[in-house]
Design an enzyme around this catalytic site. Structure first.
Site, PDB file in Angstrom:
ATOM      1  CG  ASP A 129      -2.056   1.030   1.040  1.00 27.21           C
ATOM      2  OD1 ASP A 129      -2.303   1.443  -0.097  1.00 27.21           O
ATOM      3  OD2 ASP A 129      -2.657   1.430   2.055  1.00 27.21           O
ATOM      4  CB  CYS A 183     -18.408  -4.386 -14.144  1.00 28.20           C
ATOM      5  SG  CYS A 183     -17.437  -4.119 -12.637  1.00 28.20           S
ATOM      6  CB  CYS A 186     -23.529  -4.259 -12.624  1.00 30.50           C
ATOM      7  SG  CYS A 186     -23.692  -3.836 -10.879  1.00 30.50           S
ATOM      8  CB  CYS A 189     -20.346   0.516  -7.144  1.00 30.39           C
ATOM      9  SG  CYS A 189     -19.792   0.428  -8.851  1.00 30.39           S
ATOM     10  CB  CYS A 193     -21.223   6.611  -4.776  1.00 26.96           C
ATOM     11  SG  CYS A 193     -20.085   7.816  -4.056  1.00 26.96           S
ATOM     12  CB  CYS A 236     -17.136   5.161   2.671  1.00 23.86           C
ATOM     13  SG  CYS A 236     -18.622   4.832   1.705  1.00 23.86           S
ATOM     14  CB  CYS A 243     -19.956  -5.058  -5.263  1.00 21.77           C
ATOM     15  SG  CYS A 243     -19.300  -5.958  -6.686  1.00 21.77           S
TER      16      CYS A 243
HETATM   17 FE1  SF4 Z   1     -18.961  -3.753 -10.988  1.00 18.49          FE
HETATM   18 FE2  SF4 Z   1     -19.611  -4.369  -8.489  1.00 18.49          FE
HETATM   19 FE3  SF4 Z   1     -19.823  -1.838  -9.353  1.00 18.49          FE
HETATM   20 FE4  SF4 Z   1     -21.525  -3.708 -10.197  1.00 18.49          FE
HETATM   21  S1  SF4 Z   1     -21.311  -2.969  -8.101  1.00 18.49           S
HETATM   22  S2  SF4 Z   1     -20.463  -2.179 -11.461  1.00 18.49           S
HETATM   23  S3  SF4 Z   1     -20.204  -5.507 -10.356  1.00 18.49           S
HETATM   24  S4  SF4 Z   1     -17.939  -3.016  -9.133  1.00 18.49           S
HETATM   25 FE1  SF4 Z   2     -18.579   6.545  -2.814  1.00 18.61          FE
HETATM   26 FE2  SF4 Z   2     -18.097   5.520  -0.406  1.00 18.61          FE
HETATM   27 FE3  SF4 Z   2     -17.268   4.246  -2.587  1.00 18.61          FE
HETATM   28 FE4  SF4 Z   2     -16.106   6.569  -1.867  1.00 18.61          FE
HETATM   29  S1  SF4 Z   2     -16.037   4.613  -0.731  1.00 18.61           S
HETATM   30  S2  SF4 Z   2     -16.727   5.951  -3.931  1.00 18.61           S
HETATM   31  S3  SF4 Z   2     -17.900   7.659  -1.021  1.00 18.61           S
HETATM   32  S4  SF4 Z   2     -19.416   4.632  -1.990  1.00 18.61           S
END
Ligand code: SF4
Ligand code: SF4
Length: 352
Positions: A129, A183, A186, A189, A193, A236, A243
């Site tokens: 990291d 992905c 989909c 995510c 957010c 977060c 996912c």
């Molecule tokens: Fe890809 Fe997971 Fe985002 Fe769906 S939720 S677009 S599978 S990363």
């Molecule tokens: Fe959005 Fe939380 Fe993912 Fe950052 S960690 S991209 S704020 S859902």
């Protein structure tokens, strides 16, 4: 004789759930960092700008590198029963021991075993990291997983709750095949957010991301973004929680990643606020959170209190005792005071 099978077997024996080999070449995805930085998406993460040249080619990190051994380690643990009432949220990866230390130690052991097996000298440089290596790019090319639209590496069997770390070596090892992107159509995510930080497929504007705002940012959290932080005290998990590839995650039994005593994913923000700085430090000690400062943590706490317990926030934060309490000096810093004023003002705003 050092074979890839022997390397992977040894990695698994040391607690790494996944292990693959990537070639130590200028992979095309390594150019994406520069484009991402140029868009201003890194915010105050100056270290990324400073290390961009090194990150552009693994041979800047280890000049003799021929292969990159990449590991993935599951850190997901069984979640506890949900708590009633307001709580502050801590990202899963920070609940156990500090992965930088644990994984570095395991990688050192791995390298020592490989030296013994190989019987001849070779160069090796580990990365966990904080080193200047684009782990996700090498994870993809080592067959660990694909980089999803949420920018996390997703393994088809284990999901994305993975620590990535590895070793660049001067050995010629046969590389694994990259994992195909699953992905598809989909966008869960991106749609989930709360801050709109996933600005496009595979594009994270870190300056909008709660993880950046609560972990990386050293200064004031922009006012316009405070409400959308909600109950997130540190990091977060939303774009991983939603996912589909994390629907039935395998919980690790590795003692290193089990939540430490007193450190849960959901903690009482009012109780945390009432702690002295010394006691508050107990929350982060020994974890990946250890590099944060108490004023940064209290800044986040003030925002969480303003968002989740406006009445308590006004009462707690307005008391004369706490800013001058010698045991909680971080509360009196201008940074925290300004967020406290915001939280108290929030408490006077009528809530929808
Ligand atoms: Fe890809 Fe997971 Fe985002 Fe769906 S939720 S677009 S599978 S990363
Ligand atoms: Fe959005 Fe939380 Fe993912 Fe950052 S960690 S991209 S704020 S859902």
């Amino acid at each position: 004789m050092l074979t890839v099978d022997a390397i992977k077997t040894q990695a698994r024996a040391l607690g790494f759930d996944l292990c693959g080999i990537a070639p130590a070449v200028a992979l095309p995805e390594l150019t994406h960092l520069r484009q991402w930085l140029d868009r201003g998406y890194a915010g105050d993460m100056v270290y990324l700008h400073k290390s961009a040249d090194t990150r552009a080619d693994i041979r800047n990190f280890l000049p003799t590198a021929r292969s990159v051994i990449v590991t993935g380690t599951v850190y997901y643990t069984e979640p506890p029963e949900p708590v009633d009432g307001p709580h502050a949220h801590i990202a899963r990866y920070a609940l156990g021991e500090d992965y930088h230390l644990v994984l570095a130690e395991r990688l050192e052991t791995l390298v020592a075993s490989l030296r013994e097996m190989h019987g001849q000298p070779f160069d090796a440089a580990i990365f966990v990291d904080k080193h200047h290596v684009q782990e996700r790019v090498f994870a993809k090319h080592a067959g660990i997983g694909w980089v999803g639209k949420n920018t996390c590496v997703i393994n088809p069997q284990l999901g994305s709750w993975l620590f990535l770390a590895g070793v660049a070596v001067s050995l010629d090892l046969p590389a694994d095949q990259p994992v195909a992107d699953h992905c598809g159509a989909c966008t869960l995510c991106i749609d989930s957010c709360p801050t709109g930080a996933l600005v496009d497929d595979y594009q994270l504007d870190a300056t909008k991301c709660i993880s950046y705002l609560t972990i990386e940012l050293d200064s004031a959290i922009p006012e316009a973004q405070r409400a959308s932080i909600g109950d997130h005290l540190y990091g977060c998990d939303i774009c991983q929680d939603v996912c589909p590839w994390n629907l039935t995650p395998l919980a690790t039994l590795d003692p290193a990643w089990q939540p430490r005593a007193g450190r849960r994913q959901q903690v009482d923000p009012a109780e945390l606020w009432s702690r002295s700085d010394f006691e508050l430090h107990g929350l982060v000690e020994g974890s990946a959170m250890v590099h944060t400062t108490m004023s940064r943590l209290r800044r986040n706490l003030a925002v969480v209190l303003g968002n989740t317990q406006p009445d308590i926030a006004a009462d707690l934060l307005s008391r004369d005792v706490w800013p001058t309490r010698r045991s909680a000096l971080s509360a009196a810093t201008p940074l925290v005071q300004e967020h406290v004023r915001w939280a108290m003002a929030e408490s006077r705003e009528p809530k929808a």
